[in-house]
Structure formats: C-alpha cells, structure tokens
Enzyme design. Sequence first.
Site, PDB file in Angstrom:
ATOM      1  CE  LYS A 199      -4.387   1.338   0.562  1.00 27.07           C
ATOM      2  NZ  LYS A 199      -5.702   0.633  -0.378  1.00 27.07           N
ATOM      3  CB  THR A 207      -3.701  -2.961  -0.101  1.00 23.22           C
ATOM      4  OG1 THR A 207      -4.197  -2.518  -1.234  1.00 23.22           O
ATOM      5  CG2 THR A 207      -2.405  -3.618  -1.956  1.00 23.22           C
ATOM      6  CG  HIS A 244      23.935  27.540 -13.430  1.00 24.90           C
ATOM      7  ND1 HIS A 244      24.787  26.962 -13.132  1.00 24.90           N
ATOM      8  CD2 HIS A 244      23.172  26.337 -14.754  1.00 24.90           C
ATOM      9  CE1 HIS A 244      25.300  25.775 -13.631  1.00 24.90           C
ATOM     10  NE2 HIS A 244      24.075  25.182 -14.487  1.00 24.90           N
TER      11      HIS A 244
END
Length: 305
Positions: free
Chosen positions: A13, A59, A262
């Site tokens: 899950k 799950t 940058h």
Amino acid sequence: MADGFKIDQRHGKSRVRVSRVWRRINGGDLIVEWNVDVSLYSDCLPAFTSGDNSAIVATDSIKNTVYVKAKECGEVISMEGFAILLARHFSSFYPQVSAAEVRIVEKPWERVVVDGRPHTHGFKLGTEMHTTEVTVKKCGALSLSSGIQKLSLLKTTQSGFEGFVRDQYTLLPETRERMVATEVMSSWRYSFQHISQVPSKPFCFTQRFQDVKKIMADTFFGSSDMGVYSPSVQNTLYLMAKAVLNKYSDIASIHLRMPNLHFLPLKLSSKENPDMVKFADDVYLPIDEPHGTIEATLSRMQSRM
C-alpha cells in the site's frame, strides 16, 4: 518459477497518510505527519498464476495496520523507529511474508515561536523533508537508511570554477567569483544489520537527522565571518559527505545529489549599445533549468553500499 517463467513479485500500500499527536510533551504538544509506503515480499504466487487469493494480505489491512500501530505508540517514536516497528510486524505476523519494506516521508511541521517563546501547540510548515527506508526480513535481518530532501543552500560568494575541460563547444568562462546554490538530496545507510543491533533509548534517529543536516550545512558554508572557498560543487559535496562519516561511525555510507542551480550575472546590451547597463556582481538571473547535476556516494571500505 511459473509456467517456465521467472517471476519476482510483491504487493503493498502506498501513500498512506497518517498524523500522530503526543500531548503535553515537555510542556507542549508534538505532531508528526507521515506518508507511508509498505511493500510485502510474500509467497502468494498462486494469486498471479491461478487467481488464488488465499495468501494475499489485503492492502486495506496494510493501511489500517499503519493507523493502529500509530495509535499504539503511546510514547514519542522516531520515523525510523516507526518504520522498523511496521516492517517487523508485517514480516513476523504473516507466515507467508518473508520480508517487509517500509518507506516514509515526513512532512516538516516546525514549532512556531511567538514573542521569543516556543508555542505550546502552534506549528508552521518547514521545507526540508526527512525520509527513511527500512527492510526487515523474517529472520530479523535489517537494512536501514535515512535521508533528507529539499535542503536548499546558497552562498553569494566564496565559490569558483576553473581548470575544467574546454573544447569547441565550451562557452563557460573560468571564474574565482560566483554565486553557488543547490537543493541537496541525501540518504545515509546505517551499519545496523539486524534489528537486535539497533540501539534503544537514548539513541534518537530524529536528533541524528538534525545533526547530519547541520554538519552538511556547516561544511557547505564554512565559518560565519570568513566562510570557506568552494572550487567546485564536486569538492564541496565530497567534504560534506566526509564530515558526516568522520562524525558518525554507525553510518556506513552516504549519498548526496547536488544540482548546481545557476545565478547568471546580468548585462543589458544591444547591437547599437553593447554597454547599455553593466551590473557589478549584484543583479543575477536565477536559472534552475537546465542545471548541472553532481552526485556521489561515499562509503567506508567495509560498506556494502
């Protein structure tokens, strides 16, 4: 093997969000918010080959177990400790599960300060994300790592880049004066190989996370008055990783990924007026795409990573 094919499978899950509040801890409330992923390595091959679901851990059960285990943590527990608790439960509770892997990302709620005093129950959202990944096998074998994401660092000076390879496509000038900025993503693997080796209290993974973050930032910046010169992001990355390994003997290896974000010095010009405006290291154009990507793993000689 299945019908002459090799099959590797697991199920679990993902993105199970859970928050836990501990009340009146050292004079105030404490909150954590975790995003949990669980994967089970289990003997449920018939589910794939013949539709027999009798060995599958639903799950839904995995999700609900996360909630129940959070409730059972009456005392404050670190994110790593909770991941170990979950992985140990899943790998031992179900006979068909041979190993459980748990990944957690913590949302960075930080206590606010009002009039110079920490608020008892007020929090604001920070930036750096604390992560962990834990695998526990049925025999108790352990793999444990922690990490950090979105650690943004910037220096307005004390950085340069010289002596690099130049060819017919190189436009970048050499410099001993530039800004340097990055968003660090790092993970470090602990040397513990069995759940029995994990120290009990007072060892605290949460404090270790804060300490590692501080060591990396302090190494990046240098002293508050003079700083430290960086001849390249590569060198700075290496020094940051080395400082962590030199400080903590129970960290076996550390990986850092540091994009070079940058800041380009600006100059306004035109064909008619090439020197319209010259900026003297004070106005820049921030650029994060494209950016340079620098990453490396530093390991002790006996490390398996």
